[in-house]
Design a protein around this motif. Structure first.
Motif, PDB file in Angstrom:
ATOM      1  N   CYS A  60       3.054  -0.972   4.102  1.00 51.93           N
ATOM      2  CA  CYS A  60       2.603   0.384   3.800  1.00 51.93           C
ATOM      3  C   CYS A  60       3.802   1.320   3.666  1.00 51.93           C
ATOM      4  CB  CYS A  60       1.680   0.896   4.897  1.00 51.93           C
ATOM      5  SG  CYS A  60       0.244  -0.167   5.193  1.00 51.93           S
ATOM      6  N   MET A 115       1.257   8.898   7.106  1.00 50.87           N
ATOM      7  CA  MET A 115       0.254   7.869   6.826  1.00 50.87           C
ATOM      8  C   MET A 115      -0.971   7.990   7.736  1.00 50.87           C
ATOM      9  SD  MET A 115       2.625   4.594   5.805  1.00 50.87           S
ATOM     10  CE  MET A 115       3.673   4.569   7.255  1.00 50.87           C
ATOM     11  N   LEU A 129      -3.988   5.698   7.266  1.00 53.01           N
ATOM     12  CA  LEU A 129      -3.754   4.256   7.294  1.00 53.01           C
ATOM     13  C   LEU A 129      -4.952   3.456   7.780  1.00 53.01           C
ATOM     14  CD1 LEU A 129      -1.972   1.773   7.035  1.00 53.01           C
ATOM     15  CD2 LEU A 129      -0.961   2.302   9.247  1.00 53.01           C
ATOM     16  N   PHE A 188       1.034   5.484  -0.044  1.00 54.24           N
ATOM     17  CA  PHE A 188       0.268   6.680   0.301  1.00 54.24           C
ATOM     18  C   PHE A 188       0.708   7.831  -0.595  1.00 54.24           C
ATOM     19  CE2 PHE A 188      -0.364   3.822   3.679  1.00 54.24           C
ATOM     20  CZ  PHE A 188      -1.602   4.134   4.232  1.00 54.24           C
ATOM     21  N   MET A 246       0.844  -1.194   0.000  1.00 56.43           N
ATOM     22  CA  MET A 246       0.000   0.000   0.000  1.00 56.43           C
ATOM     23  C   MET A 246       0.879   1.244   0.000  1.00 56.43           C
ATOM     24  SD  MET A 246      -2.997   0.986   2.775  1.00 56.43           S
ATOM     25  CE  MET A 246      -4.106  -0.328   2.254  1.00 56.43           C
TER      26      MET A 246
END
Length: 450
Positions: free
Chosen positions: A261, A237, A240, A187, A185
């Motif tokens: 992430c 983040m 999140l 951002f 993932m």
């Protein structure tokens, strides 16, 4: 949802009328001559009737009149631009309507509200609206519309591909593979411009998280999926938890997944953090032995929209003052036995389509009624059943942290008594908290007083 396939150069014109009814007549004249099966008078009456029921003014000088009729195609969209501005009751005195998007939809079309929402989100971008109003001619206006409707509202500014960013992304793939992750993932709001990932070598599912992604983007860049989550925080983040929650409700992420992430400070243009999230551990208290986070009758897009409205309220407040409110989503039959009105229900008697939270014209209505004591009761398909409802449920098994008041206690209790999700906006801290089966999960951090 791609919007570019619904526009045509032949249905873009400069308006000469000074009022909304005259503008609609111009747009209908342009439309009906190409679709003789449509009744211009009936369409005009339907458009004006909706205007009398609920304003279709979006702000920034943009109006979106719309109507549903029986016809042989899904949508017809006509766009008018006014150089001098159109008088409109729903607009501010110093903000005349400059753009009119007239949408005619078949009465059986299922994604009608989603298309309205996609249009509305694009038309809330000031730079894009300005580019349309200032287009030198209709050909340029159409080209800008076509480009914008294809997912590029303006020429994107590429995010800087620095050595640090390339190294972090490359190493994140190795860390993800080495730690047994099932997804990666990224951002995107780490960057002030658009972020396009390099060509991934990993076979893991890649997900882009950003607040700016338009719903017109079907497959952004080289990512497998995308999640649009708005964040008002500059922390690393900050999206999140909300992003993982949305991913779970959509089925992009499961409770057995482990996600790598990658992100950094919002707007810093540099990745500086890699975090491994074990989804089951992160949400273990919320699940409390169950595998389902989303109630069976609640659509994922409805919960996403409620979270978005709650977050906006938490940050913006109302008329400069903080606002606290409570949303209860799902299990409407059970909720009917556990709630009673504190005031006359402001949503009673309206068509379900007009009072659906997925309808972009509901945003201001919800925010205006948020100052009323009591809860919003929302069906799983997004229809708002009531506002100002008193919750009549009790929960003696879940202790709440000190400092939380009656609104949080009511949210915890109703989430136990009914198969629903409750969302609370705190008037004192601005924090948005989700409750499921009596267990709370903060979605945003508390505001810190200056």
């Amino acid at each position: 949802m791609r919007l570019d396939k619904y526009i045509s150069r032949s249905r873009v014109l400069d308006l000469g009328s000074a009022d909304m009814e005259g503008a609609l007549v111009e747009l209908l004249n342009l439309t009906v001559e190409r679709f003789p099966d449509l009744n211009k008078d009936a369409l005009l009456k339907g458009l004006l009737r909706r205007e009398n029921t609920m304003t279709t003014y979006l702000g920034l000088g943009v109006a979106m009149p719309h109507v549903r009729v029986k016809m042989g195609r899904r949508y017809i969209l006509a766009i008018g631009r006014s150089h001098y501005g159109i008088r409109y009751d729903g607009a501010m005195e110093n903000e005349p309507v400059r753009l009119v998007f007239m949408l005619i939809a078949d009465e059986k079309t299922r994604d009608y509200l989603q298309l309205l929402a996609a249009l509305a989100r694009l038309m809330k971008e000031q730079d894009f609206v300005d580019s349309l109003v200032q287009a030198p001619d209709l050909d340029a206006l159409y080209d800008r519309l076509f480009t914008g409707f294809g997912g590029m509202a303006a020429k994107p500014v590429a995010a800087p591909q620095t050595r640090v960013n390339r190294v972090v992304l490359r190493e994140s793939e190795k860390i993800a593979a080495g730690s047994g992750c099932t997804g990666l993932m990224v951002f995107g709001d780490t960057f002030t411009g658009s972020f396009k990932a390099p060509k991934w070598t990993t076979k893991l599912k890649t997900i882009l998280v950003t607040r700016n992604l338009s719903e017109t983007d079907d497959r952004p860049g080289r990512f497998d999926d995308s999640i649009q989550v708005r964040s008002f925080s500059s922390q690393r983040m900050a999206q999140l938890r909300s992003a993982v929650l949305v991913g779970i409700t959509r089925g992009l992420i499961t409770f057995n997944d482990r996600i790598c992430c990658v992100g950094g400070l919002a707007g810093s243009n540099q990745f500086d953090s890699i975090v491994i999230v074990d989804v089951e551990k992160e949400f273990s208290t919320l699940l409390t032995g169950h595998a389902d986070l989303l109630p069976p009758d609640v659509k994922p897009e409805v919960l996403e929209r409620v979270i978005a409205v709650a977050t906006e309220l938490a940050v913006e407040g109302r008329e400069g003052r903080p606002v606290g409110c409570l949303f209860v989503v799902g299990d409407s039959e059970k909720l009917a036995t556990l709630t009673k009105p504190l005031v006359l229900n402001p949503f009673y008697g309206y068509k379900e389509e007009d009072r659906n939270i997925l309808n972009p014209f509901m945003d201001e209505t919800i925010k205006e009624f948020s100052s009323i004591d009591g809860a919003f009761v929302i069906r799983g398909d997004g229809v708002v059943e009531a506002a100002g409802s008193l919750i009549q449920a009790s929960d003696y098994n879940h202790a709440l942290p000190s400092g939380l008041g009656a609104r949080h206690a009511a949210a915890a209790a109703i989430s136990v008594a009914a198969d629903c999700i409750a969302l609370v906006v705190s008037s004192s801290s601005g924090q948005v908290t989700l409750f499921r089966r009596g267990v709370m999960m903060p979605l945003t951090e508390k505001k810190v007083s200056a």
